[in-house]
Enzyme design. Sequence first.
Site, PDB file in Angstrom:
ATOM      1  N   ASN A 150      15.678  31.126  65.565  1.00 16.70           N
ATOM      2  CA  ASN A 150      14.736  30.538  64.620  1.00 16.70           C
ATOM      3  C   ASN A 150      14.500  29.088  65.035  1.00 16.70           C
ATOM      4  O   ASN A 150      15.364  28.235  64.828  1.00 16.70           O
ATOM      5  CB  ASN A 150      15.355  30.613  63.203  1.00 16.70           C
ATOM      6  CG  ASN A 150      14.536  29.866  62.173  1.00 16.70           C
ATOM      7  OD1 ASN A 150      13.399  29.479  62.423  1.00 16.70           O
ATOM      8  ND2 ASN A 150      15.122  29.665  61.005  1.00 16.70           N
ATOM      9  N   LYS A 186      12.438  27.048  63.829  1.00 16.51           N
ATOM     10  CA  LYS A 186      12.027  26.185  62.711  1.00 16.51           C
ATOM     11  C   LYS A 186      10.821  25.335  63.129  1.00 16.51           C
ATOM     12  O   LYS A 186       9.990  25.811  63.900  1.00 16.51           O
ATOM     13  CB  LYS A 186      13.208  25.340  62.224  1.00 16.51           C
ATOM     14  CG  LYS A 186      14.451  26.205  61.961  1.00 16.51           C
ATOM     15  CD  LYS A 186      15.549  25.485  61.250  1.00 16.51           C
ATOM     16  CE  LYS A 186      16.715  26.446  61.034  1.00 16.51           C
ATOM     17  NZ  LYS A 186      17.810  25.861  60.263  1.00 16.51           N
ATOM     18  N   HIS A 212      13.888  32.399  54.064  1.00 21.15           N
ATOM     19  CA  HIS A 212      14.853  31.435  54.597  1.00 21.15           C
ATOM     20  C   HIS A 212      15.127  30.374  53.527  1.00 21.15           C
ATOM     21  O   HIS A 212      14.232  29.982  52.783  1.00 21.15           O
ATOM     22  CB  HIS A 212      14.303  30.783  55.872  1.00 21.15           C
ATOM     23  CG  HIS A 212      15.346  29.986  56.595  1.00 21.15           C
ATOM     24  ND1 HIS A 212      15.725  28.735  56.181  1.00 21.15           N
ATOM     25  CD2 HIS A 212      16.117  30.280  57.671  1.00 21.15           C
ATOM     26  CE1 HIS A 212      16.690  28.291  56.983  1.00 21.15           C
ATOM     27  NE2 HIS A 212      16.938  29.217  57.902  1.00 21.15           N
ATOM     28  N   GLU A 270      15.433  27.308  53.644  1.00 24.32           N
ATOM     29  CA  GLU A 270      14.586  26.108  53.722  1.00 24.32           C
ATOM     30  C   GLU A 270      13.230  26.369  53.067  1.00 24.32           C
ATOM     31  O   GLU A 270      12.642  25.477  52.461  1.00 24.32           O
ATOM     32  CB  GLU A 270      14.439  25.676  55.196  1.00 24.32           C
ATOM     33  CG  GLU A 270      15.741  25.061  55.710  1.00 24.32           C
ATOM     34  CD  GLU A 270      15.981  25.194  57.200  1.00 24.32           C
ATOM     35  OE1 GLU A 270      15.044  25.537  57.944  1.00 24.32           O
ATOM     36  OE2 GLU A 270      17.127  24.951  57.626  1.00 24.32           O
ATOM     37  N   GLU A 293      23.008  33.850  55.290  1.00 27.32           N
ATOM     38  CA  GLU A 293      23.103  32.474  55.759  1.00 27.32           C
ATOM     39  C   GLU A 293      23.571  31.569  54.615  1.00 27.32           C
ATOM     40  O   GLU A 293      22.755  31.141  53.786  1.00 27.32           O
ATOM     41  CB  GLU A 293      21.735  31.982  56.240  1.00 27.32           C
ATOM     42  CG  GLU A 293      21.157  32.788  57.382  1.00 27.32           C
ATOM     43  CD  GLU A 293      20.121  31.979  58.146  1.00 27.32           C
ATOM     44  OE1 GLU A 293      20.342  31.763  59.338  1.00 27.32           O
ATOM     45  OE2 GLU A 293      19.123  31.555  57.548  1.00 27.32           O
ATOM     46  N   GLY A 350      22.942  24.279  59.967  1.00 25.41           N
ATOM     47  CA  GLY A 350      22.723  22.983  60.606  1.00 25.41           C
ATOM     48  C   GLY A 350      23.826  21.962  60.375  1.00 25.41           C
ATOM     49  O   GLY A 350      23.665  20.784  60.673  1.00 25.41           O
ATOM     50  N   SER A 403      25.136  27.714  61.836  1.00 20.84           N
ATOM     51  CA  SER A 403      25.968  27.040  62.840  1.00 20.84           C
ATOM     52  C   SER A 403      26.623  27.990  63.840  1.00 20.84           C
ATOM     53  O   SER A 403      27.749  27.761  64.280  1.00 20.84           O
ATOM     54  CB  SER A 403      27.033  26.166  62.159  1.00 20.84           C
ATOM     55  OG  SER A 403      26.421  25.143  61.400  1.00 20.84           O
TER      56      SER A 403
HETATM   57  P1  PGA Z   1      21.591  26.720  62.458  1.00 22.28           P
HETATM   58  O1  PGA Z   1      20.424  27.392  61.575  1.00 22.28           O
HETATM   59  O2  PGA Z   1      22.005  27.747  63.487  1.00 22.28           O
HETATM   60  O3  PGA Z   1      20.963  25.503  63.064  1.00 22.28           O
HETATM   61  O4  PGA Z   1      22.716  26.401  61.522  1.00 22.28           O
HETATM   62  C1  PGA Z   1      20.461  28.735  61.219  1.00 22.28           C
HETATM   63  C2  PGA Z   1      19.242  29.095  60.431  1.00 22.28           C
HETATM   64  O5  PGA Z   1      18.830  28.316  59.563  1.00 22.28           O
HETATM   65  O6  PGA Z   1      18.645  30.171  60.631  1.00 22.28           O
END
Ligand code: PGA
Length: 250
Positions: A9, A11, A94, A96, A161, A167, A207
């Site tokens: 992803n 983003k 997601h 976010e 997640e 992140g 992560s």
């Molecule tokens: P990350 O993000 O691997 O940077 O923690 C995962 C995600 O939001 O899909």
Amino acid sequence: MRRKLAAGNWKMNGLLANMAEVQSLIAAFPAPQPVDILICPPATLLGAIAAQCRDSAIALGGQYCHTATAGAHTGDISAPMLKDAGADYVIVGHSERRADHGETNAQVRAQAEAALEAGLNPIICLGESEAERRAGHARAVVEAQLDASLPDQGAFVIAYEPIWAIGTGLVPELGDIAEIHDAMRANLAARYGADAAKSVPLLYGGSVKPTNAAEIFALENVDGALVGGASLKAQDFGPIITALAASDGA
Ligand code: PGA
């Protein structure tokens, strides 16, 4: 039986200058591969990356889709548009998007249904906040999201997640990931039947790095990962794909 899936992803990251990363992945993982590999770039890059990935082992996905197929929704993108641009998957729900755009479980479910209608495979995301985890409610939160965000039928992928792991470099204890994934599989079996539940890939996200991927993929009900930061560079995403391909049952 379900296939394993390593999904990247990107983003809101990625310019044409980053296409070399895709080229490196195509070279490192020639078709056919024992696991599915997916990149979800920003919509601006879908067309260009689709052209690069034709006949490769790398599939493409969007990061969101509207519930409608077309219409007066400035700035939005529909599932048929993603399909038309070369996508086979779309991430929906997601955290976010849920946080930045107030997307509800009901909207996420409608987006997943729109994706299925367009011939896309939705990756439905869910996960608890840090406060919910601390209060001991992680499993209840995830089960409530499952109940309200999943369509009644169709082939979909689920990504667990935990919001506090995205992140941050923080990852739940392996036992905690296993507990949630086992609970998700049981929840699916109760709703769709045991055979259908076995066909749903359950991804972990938050992560995931080359250093922790193998131990996460060794968990019984973890069928892959949704990877953010570490998917931007082929030198990081590559070892994660390799770890998945080497995991049991791949
Ligand atoms: P990350 O993000 O691997 O940077 O923690 C995962 C995600 O939001 O899909």
